[in-house]
Enzyme design. Sequence first.
Site, short mmCIF file in Angstrom:
data_model
loop_
_atom_site.label_atom_id
_atom_site.label_comp_id
_atom_site.label_asym_id
_atom_site.label_seq_id
_atom_site.Cartn_x
_atom_site.Cartn_y
_atom_site.Cartn_z
N ASP A 1 6.05 -23.63 5.76
CA ASP A 1 6.05 -24.22 7.00
C ASP A 1 7.49 -23.71 7.13
O ASP A 1 8.17 -25.07 6.47
CB ASP A 1 5.94 -25.15 8.19
CG ASP A 1 6.07 -25.93 9.38
OD1 ASP A 1 6.59 -25.37 9.91
OD2 ASP A 1 4.61 -25.83 10.09
N HIS A 2 7.97 -22.84 7.47
CA HIS A 2 9.30 -22.59 7.45
C HIS A 2 10.08 -23.49 8.19
O HIS A 2 11.93 -24.01 7.41
CB HIS A 2 9.82 -21.21 7.66
CG HIS A 2 10.69 -20.91 9.41
ND1 HIS A 2 9.56 -20.40 10.40
CD2 HIS A 2 10.81 -21.08 9.63
CE1 HIS A 2 9.99 -20.54 11.07
NE2 HIS A 2 10.76 -20.59 11.52
N GLU B 1 13.51 -21.55 22.67
CA GLU B 1 14.33 -20.52 21.25
C GLU B 1 14.55 -19.61 23.32
O GLU B 1 13.75 -19.54 24.74
CB GLU B 1 12.55 -19.66 21.36
CG GLU B 1 12.65 -20.26 20.18
CD GLU B 1 10.97 -19.59 19.29
OE1 GLU B 1 11.87 -18.99 18.61
OE2 GLU B 1 10.08 -19.27 19.79
N ASP C 1 0.70 -20.87 17.45
CA ASP C 1 2.17 -20.31 17.17
C ASP C 1 2.84 -22.00 17.10
O ASP C 1 3.41 -21.31 15.69
CB ASP C 1 3.08 -19.51 18.04
CG ASP C 1 4.14 -18.58 17.26
OD1 ASP C 1 3.94 -18.16 16.34
OD2 ASP C 1 5.00 -18.76 17.67
N HIS D 1 4.85 -26.19 13.60
CA HIS D 1 6.33 -26.69 13.48
C HIS D 1 6.50 -28.24 14.53
O HIS D 1 7.22 -28.57 14.00
CB HIS D 1 6.67 -25.50 13.74
CG HIS D 1 6.94 -23.92 13.72
ND1 HIS D 1 6.39 -23.75 11.94
CD2 HIS D 1 6.60 -22.56 14.00
CE1 HIS D 1 6.68 -22.62 11.68
NE2 HIS D 1 7.21 -22.28 12.94
N LYS E 1 2.11 -18.31 7.58
CA LYS E 1 1.09 -19.18 8.53
C LYS E 1 1.48 -17.66 9.10
O LYS E 1 2.23 -16.60 8.95
CB LYS E 1 2.13 -19.76 9.19
CG LYS E 1 3.04 -19.42 10.08
CD LYS E 1 3.89 -20.00 11.25
CE LYS E 1 3.34 -19.97 12.55
NZ LYS E 1 4.44 -18.56 13.04
N ARG F 1 0.75 -1.43 -0.09
CA ARG F 1 -0.12 -0.04 -0.13
C ARG F 1 1.16 1.06 0.19
O ARG F 1 0.84 2.26 -0.77
CB ARG F 1 -0.35 0.11 1.66
CG ARG F 1 -2.71 -0.02 0.75
CD ARG F 1 -3.27 0.15 2.08
NE ARG F 1 -2.27 -0.46 3.02
CZ ARG F 1 -3.04 -0.28 4.29
NH1 ARG F 1 -4.37 -0.53 4.41
NH2 ARG F 1 -2.44 -0.49 5.58
C1 BG6 Z 1 7.45 -18.47 13.90
C2 BG6 Z 1 6.63 -18.40 15.26
O1 BG6 Z 1 6.88 -18.88 13.26
O2 BG6 Z 1 8.92 -19.38 14.03
C3 BG6 Z 1 7.82 -17.44 16.60
O3 BG6 Z 1 5.38 -17.35 15.07
C4 BG6 Z 1 8.89 -18.60 17.16
O4 BG6 Z 1 7.43 -17.16 17.10
C5 BG6 Z 1 9.47 -18.79 15.69
O5 BG6 Z 1 10.18 -17.94 17.01
C6 BG6 Z 1 10.89 -20.03 15.67
O6 BG6 Z 1 11.70 -20.67 14.72
P1 BG6 Z 1 13.00 -20.42 14.20
O7 BG6 Z 1 13.59 -20.54 12.88
O8 BG6 Z 1 13.72 -19.32 14.74
O9 BG6 Z 1 13.28 -21.39 14.74
#
Ligand code: BG6
Length: 484
Positions: free
Chosen positions: A178-179, A217, A236, A241, A149, A51
């Site tokens: 989904d990374h 984390e 989340d 994941h 997501k 935008r």
């Molecule tokens: C994301 C979550 O999908 O993955 C975050 O929304 C999280 O909350 C993150 O911190 C973790 O990804 P990675 O690759 O750092 O383990």
Amino acid sequence: MVSRIIPVEPFDLVVFGGTGDLARRKILPALFRRFCAGQMENGTRIIGAARTAMDDVEYRAFVAEALIEFNGDHTGCEPGTIKRFQEILSYVTLDAKGDGGWSELAAKMHPGRVRAFYFSVGPSLFGDLALRLHQYGMADHDTRIVVEKPFGRDLDTARALNRSLADHFNENQIYRIDHYLGKETVQNLMAIRFGNMLFEPLWNSQYVDHIQITVAETVGVGGRGEYYDRSGAMRDMVQNHLMQLLCLIAMEPPAVFDPDAVRDEKLKVIRALNPLKPDHVVRGQYLADEEKPGYLEHVENPDSLTESFIAMKLGISNWRWAGTPFYLRSGKRLRARTSEIAVVFKEAPHNIFTEDSGRHRNILTIRLQPNEGIDLDVTIKEPGPGGMRLVDVPLDMTFSEALGPDADAPDAYERLIMDVVRGNQTLFMRGDEVEAAWAWTDPVIAGWEERGDRPIPYDTGSSGPEEALALMHRDGRKWRDIRA
Ligand code: BG6
């Protein structure tokens, strides 16, 4: 060992939300690194769309700044590459909910080549974007759309999103990211299981005592408090994941490594999950320490019942896994940033050594981050005279050591975006998979909401609430330490 670069045909990639946080931090740096690696052929175009009113020159400057800030210590790029990368960039000011900018965008498309549209925007805009792509003639059979997501917040919203995309695109054009699936070691899980003879015969409840999956984390939810407080660790991290990791660990071998064969097997795992019992879940919220605020202050909601930590014990009702528990945990502000899967094998059926030789088990640990690699704990004789004492030692395969310092593990986004361009959906979630994961998650969340369950406070820098430790202790088992 340097990874092989297979160039892809020139393509057009549009990043909706091209000025947003995800674009700056992940998508554009990932594209840049693939560009540096020589994977993009001449003629490829990347078009930012959002935008914010901007022209091409301003967008190029914006991207250059993002690359300098977020490209980390990546050293593979020659000086001057940012300038060359800028030449393939352009920008369109666009109104997702109106008609502004759409004709201009359509005019930029090259007929007959792969085009991908990355929806790096909130899910409330997915339907609008899909509709306008269709109305402006950009939704042909070579078009792919990539969606991020959160894909819904429950089964109903996920279904509605799936429907709004399916109105204009076939399932084979939709790439749900989904990374975690793009992480090198996550893919290695399939290679380890299905490329080796050693493990698969033992990969079942007869030999495996239990499996633990930890995604820990050290960061809190600062900056994303509003989103996070509506989601919590279950929505989340677990629904997507951790569920994906569980599927890859537990699934049957697919007949071929092809997108639907793999995803069919993952889906069967989700459908075989037992409903989660309330006393098999522990939820927590991190407390403040001397330096940083606690969860409740972070989300500015003193009454929040949302969890920043979750641990659970799951069961899978199928022939392979009946009787083997899966323990999953994930949380923020824990002792270390570490993600691993540990497959803990049963003890040998009979101890031929003396009583004091101790109890020993093989543990296969797959480390996702940091120090990607695998360890296999094996039992050997403790060196030296004086009888047969046993000791467990790790056979350690740290990938960067085994493959050499140049082993190039591309960031998850690099691989995933290139898979979109190549048209390979193996590492993306299918609509029915996402819905099945929500169908399992929904009643669990509804249960604690109905009961008004309050998460248990835990110290920043700890392993989560004590109750999470008890979840395993009462089964005579123990979590592995969370350490970097
Ligand atoms: C994301 C979550 O999908 O993955 C975050 O929304 C999280 O909350 C993150 O911190 C973790 O990804 P990675 O690759 O750092 O383990």
